[in-house]
Design a protein around this motif. Structure first.
Motif, PDB file in Angstrom:
ATOM      1  N   GLU A 153       0.771  -1.071  -0.004  1.00 39.26           N
ATOM      2  CA  GLU A 153       0.087   0.118   0.052  1.00 39.26           C
ATOM      3  C   GLU A 153       0.975   1.092   0.254  1.00 39.26           C
ATOM      4  N   VAL A 154       1.908   1.400   0.811  1.00 39.89           N
ATOM      5  CA  VAL A 154       2.792   2.364   0.872  1.00 39.89           C
ATOM      6  C   VAL A 154       3.531   2.723  -0.483  1.00 39.89           C
ATOM      7  N   ILE A 155       3.975   1.412  -0.769  1.00 41.82           N
ATOM      8  CA  ILE A 155       4.935   1.742  -2.328  1.00 41.82           C
ATOM      9  C   ILE A 155       3.717   2.083  -3.457  1.00 41.82           C
ATOM     10  N   SER A 156       2.759   1.705  -3.384  1.00 43.17           N
ATOM     11  CA  SER A 156       1.542   2.085  -4.417  1.00 43.17           C
ATOM     12  C   SER A 156       1.349   3.589  -4.189  1.00 43.17           C
ATOM     13  N   PHE A 157       1.222   4.121  -3.118  1.00 40.37           N
ATOM     14  CA  PHE A 157       0.791   5.620  -2.994  1.00 40.37           C
ATOM     15  C   PHE A 157       2.152   6.433  -3.310  1.00 40.37           C
ATOM     16  N   ALA A 158       3.175   5.860  -2.965  1.00 45.23           N
ATOM     17  CA  ALA A 158       4.587   6.456  -3.341  1.00 45.23           C
ATOM     18  C   ALA A 158       4.628   6.396  -4.988  1.00 45.23           C
ATOM     19  N   GLY A 159       4.247   5.616  -5.399  1.00 51.33           N
ATOM     20  CA  GLY A 159       4.317   5.388  -7.036  1.00 51.33           C
ATOM     21  C   GLY A 159       3.388   6.275  -7.702  1.00 51.33           C
ATOM     22  N   TYR A 160       2.280   6.330  -6.740  1.00 52.06           N
ATOM     23  CA  TYR A 160       1.236   7.629  -7.313  1.00 52.06           C
ATOM     24  C   TYR A 160       1.652   8.983  -7.372  1.00 52.06           C
ATOM     25  N   TYR A 161       2.498   8.965  -6.267  1.00 57.24           N
ATOM     26  CA  TYR A 161       3.239  10.514  -6.070  1.00 57.24           C
ATOM     27  C   TYR A 161       3.985  10.733  -7.125  1.00 57.24           C
ATOM     28  N   ILE A 162       4.893   9.766  -7.366  1.00 52.88           N
ATOM     29  CA  ILE A 162       5.891   9.977  -8.410  1.00 52.88           C
ATOM     30  C   ILE A 162       5.268  10.013  -9.818  1.00 52.88           C
ATOM     31  N   LEU A 163       4.349   9.190 -10.317  1.00 55.37           N
ATOM     32  CA  LEU A 163       3.716   9.247 -11.449  1.00 55.37           C
ATOM     33  C   LEU A 163       3.038  10.764 -11.637  1.00 55.37           C
ATOM     34  N   THR A 164       2.096  11.056 -10.805  1.00 58.28           N
ATOM     35  CA  THR A 164       1.518  12.413 -11.093  1.00 58.28           C
ATOM     36  C   THR A 164       2.119  13.653 -11.033  1.00 58.28           C
ATOM     37  N   ALA A 165       3.300  13.593 -10.066  1.00 53.30           N
ATOM     38  CA  ALA A 165       4.217  14.684 -10.088  1.00 53.30           C
ATOM     39  C   ALA A 165       4.964  15.000 -11.453  1.00 53.30           C
ATOM     40  N   SER A 166       5.391  13.701 -11.902  1.00 51.97           N
ATOM     41  CA  SER A 166       6.351  13.613 -13.055  1.00 51.97           C
ATOM     42  C   SER A 166       5.356  14.102 -14.229  1.00 51.97           C
ATOM     43  N   VAL A 167       4.271  13.500 -14.387  1.00 48.80           N
ATOM     44  CA  VAL A 167       3.603  13.953 -15.431  1.00 48.80           C
ATOM     45  C   VAL A 167       3.148  15.428 -15.613  1.00 48.80           C
ATOM     46  N   TYR A 168       2.838  15.901 -14.357  1.00 45.78           N
ATOM     47  CA  TYR A 168       2.552  17.391 -14.313  1.00 45.78           C
ATOM     48  C   TYR A 168       3.719  18.221 -14.573  1.00 45.78           C
ATOM     49  N   LEU A 169       4.800  17.943 -13.979  1.00 45.94           N
ATOM     50  CA  LEU A 169       5.941  18.809 -14.132  1.00 45.94           C
ATOM     51  C   LEU A 169       6.792  18.542 -15.779  1.00 45.94           C
ATOM     52  N   VAL A 170       6.588  17.518 -16.309  1.00 45.38           N
ATOM     53  CA  VAL A 170       7.111  17.081 -17.647  1.00 45.38           C
ATOM     54  C   VAL A 170       6.266  17.550 -18.743  1.00 45.38           C
ATOM     55  N   ILE A 171       4.910  17.049 -18.588  1.00 37.97           N
ATOM     56  CA  ILE A 171       4.012  17.312 -19.615  1.00 37.97           C
ATOM     57  C   ILE A 171       3.167  18.357 -19.633  1.00 37.97           C
ATOM     58  N   ASN A 172       2.587  18.566 -18.268  1.00 38.63           N
ATOM     59  CA  ASN A 172       1.778  19.575 -17.820  1.00 38.63           C
ATOM     60  C   ASN A 172       0.464  19.963 -18.797  1.00 38.63           C
ATOM     61  N   ILE A 173      -0.085  19.024 -19.470  1.00 42.33           N
ATOM     62  CA  ILE A 173      -1.181  19.370 -20.255  1.00 42.33           C
ATOM     63  C   ILE A 173      -2.303  18.691 -19.366  1.00 42.33           C
ATOM     64  N   PRO A 174      -3.387  19.537 -19.121  1.00 41.69           N
ATOM     65  CA  PRO A 174      -4.353  19.387 -18.002  1.00 41.69           C
ATOM     66  C   PRO A 174      -5.139  18.051 -18.399  1.00 41.69           C
ATOM     67  N   ILE A 175      -5.570  18.031 -19.532  1.00 38.93           N
ATOM     68  CA  ILE A 175      -6.241  16.763 -20.128  1.00 38.93           C
ATOM     69  C   ILE A 175      -5.709  15.484 -19.630  1.00 38.93           C
ATOM     70  N   ILE A 176      -4.344  15.389 -19.973  1.00 37.50           N
ATOM     71  CA  ILE A 176      -3.376  14.241 -19.690  1.00 37.50           C
ATOM     72  C   ILE A 176      -3.391  14.111 -18.150  1.00 37.50           C
ATOM     73  N   ASN A 177      -3.061  15.385 -17.453  1.00 35.69           N
ATOM     74  CA  ASN A 177      -3.116  15.344 -16.073  1.00 35.69           C
ATOM     75  C   ASN A 177      -4.200  14.521 -15.439  1.00 35.69           C
ATOM     76  N   PHE A 178      -5.437  14.936 -15.911  1.00 36.92           N
ATOM     77  CA  PHE A 178      -6.834  14.564 -15.231  1.00 36.92           C
ATOM     78  C   PHE A 178      -6.974  13.011 -15.544  1.00 36.92           C
ATOM     79  N   ILE A 179      -6.533  12.732 -16.923  1.00 37.42           N
ATOM     80  CA  ILE A 179      -6.533  11.117 -17.147  1.00 37.42           C
ATOM     81  C   ILE A 179      -6.002  10.381 -16.337  1.00 37.42           C
ATOM     82  N   VAL A 180      -4.227  10.613 -16.249  1.00 41.15           N
ATOM     83  CA  VAL A 180      -3.509  10.012 -15.390  1.00 41.15           C
ATOM     84  C   VAL A 180      -3.749   9.909 -13.822  1.00 41.15           C
ATOM     85  N   THR A 181      -4.350  10.944 -13.308  1.00 43.59           N
ATOM     86  CA  THR A 181      -4.935  11.014 -11.966  1.00 43.59           C
ATOM     87  C   THR A 181      -6.359  10.151 -11.684  1.00 43.59           C
TER      88      THR A 181
END
Length: 345
Positions: A40-68
């Protein structure tokens, strides 16, 4: 490489609070984990890394929403529940997060940004405010207890529940496409959508409680019926035992009268009629204790005649302190259980 600007650093720090808010929401809706705590802890850490990376690298709202949204749905599989509830929780958590984010963004003066183009939002206050508001929502939701109950709700109920967050997402998407709405209009509209979804969430909690109370009431009613049936069976058993004791007492009185009159032959015949046509053709065992000999010979002789192999080895103290009554009860029950087991084999 992602530039370490002040906004990016603050976003990463505040996003950790947002991840914790998602964790609280998941724990509010789901009672049991289906995986170990470490996973569970590893999964939430992965969620944090994934969403933060998509936001900072791609930063397109529709993609951010889909990934989230997909991340929320995958996180629900860390817990034991039905797929219908997982779909509902994913959408509802996403609507809560999106509404709080829009309110924070609009409050900082960022309006009318397209959802399919790169986002240049850089308000430090907005990044912190969005996650703080999301955390407040998670605390409120976490205070409700009945939403954890996985009651079997009607399919129509789940369909109605899903319609509200889906329509909310549609309305929010329209806000992104509009270009003539003021900050006040967007804020009030988003607040109204948030209230509507809170209302749906509240109704879900109340209905879950009602279903739980109804199931508990049905269970108590069923248990009461079992208790009544058990009492009837116990009463019948008591009456049968009472009749049996009465009959045994009468038989013993008859046998006792034969013995008092020294009519042993009649006493033996009477006892034979009670216990069956048993004839002591051969003495199987002789211990020196008449009550033991009689019981063993009576029990073991039919077993020998049935082909059951009987090995006898007697080692008894000459100073047994058991009464004849207790000896008959204990030894008789042991032999009956052993012979019944042998017959099954």
């Amino acid at each position: 490489m992602i530039p370490l600007t002040s906004y990016n650093i603050v976003y990463l720090l505040s996003q950790a609070l947002g991840v914790f808010s998602v964790y609280m929401l998941m724990r509010a809706f789901f009672e049991k984990r289906s995986v170990k705590k470490a996973i569970e802890v590893i999964s939430f850490a992965g969620y944090y890394i994934l969403t933060a990376s998509v936001y900072l690298v791609i930063n397109i709202p529709i993609i951010n929403f889909i990934v989230t949204l997909l991340s929320y749905f995958l996180l629900t599989f860390l817990y034991s529940s039905s797929v219908k509830k997982k779909n509902f929780v994913s959408l509802l958590v996403f609507v809560f997060g999106l509404c709080t984010e829009i309110m924070a963004v609009v409050s900082t003066g960022y309006i009318n940004f397209p959802i399919n183009e790169t986002n240049n939002y850089n308000s430090i206050f907005g990044a912190v405010a969005a996650n703080v508001l999301f955390f407040v929502v998670s605390i409120i939701v976490y205070g409700f207890k009945n939403i954890k109950n996985d009651n079997v709700l009607p399919r129509s109920f789940w369909i109605i529940l899903l319609i509200v967050p889906v329509l909310s997402l549609y309305v929010l998407a329209m806000f992104f496409q509009s270009s003539n709405l003021s900050a006040f209009e967007i804020s009030t509209s988003v607040a109204a959508i948030l209230i509507i979804n809170f209302t749906v969430f509240f109704l879900f909690d109340r209905i879950a409680k009602l279903y739980w109370e109804r199931q508990e009431s049905a269970l108590i009613k069923q248990q009461n019926e079992y208790y009544v049936n058990q009492l009837i069976v116990t009463e019948d058993l008591y009456q049968t035992s009472r009749d049996l004791r009465h009959n045994i007492k009468n038989h013993l009185m008859t046998i006792f009268s034969y013995i008092e009159n020294s009519d042993n032959d009649e006493a033996k015949k009477y006892i034979t009629r009670i216990i069956g046509n048993y004839q002591n053709k051969a003495e199987v065992i002789h211990t020196g204790y008449p009550e033991i000999d009689g019981l063993l010979n009576y029990k073991l002789q039919p077993a020998v005649e049935s082909g059951i192999k009987v090995n006898i080895k007697v080692s008894l103290s000459p100073y047994l302190n058991f009464s004849s009554f207790d000896m008959t009860v204990i030894l008789g029950n042991l032999l009956d259980n052993a012979l019944e087991a042998v017959s099954l084999v």
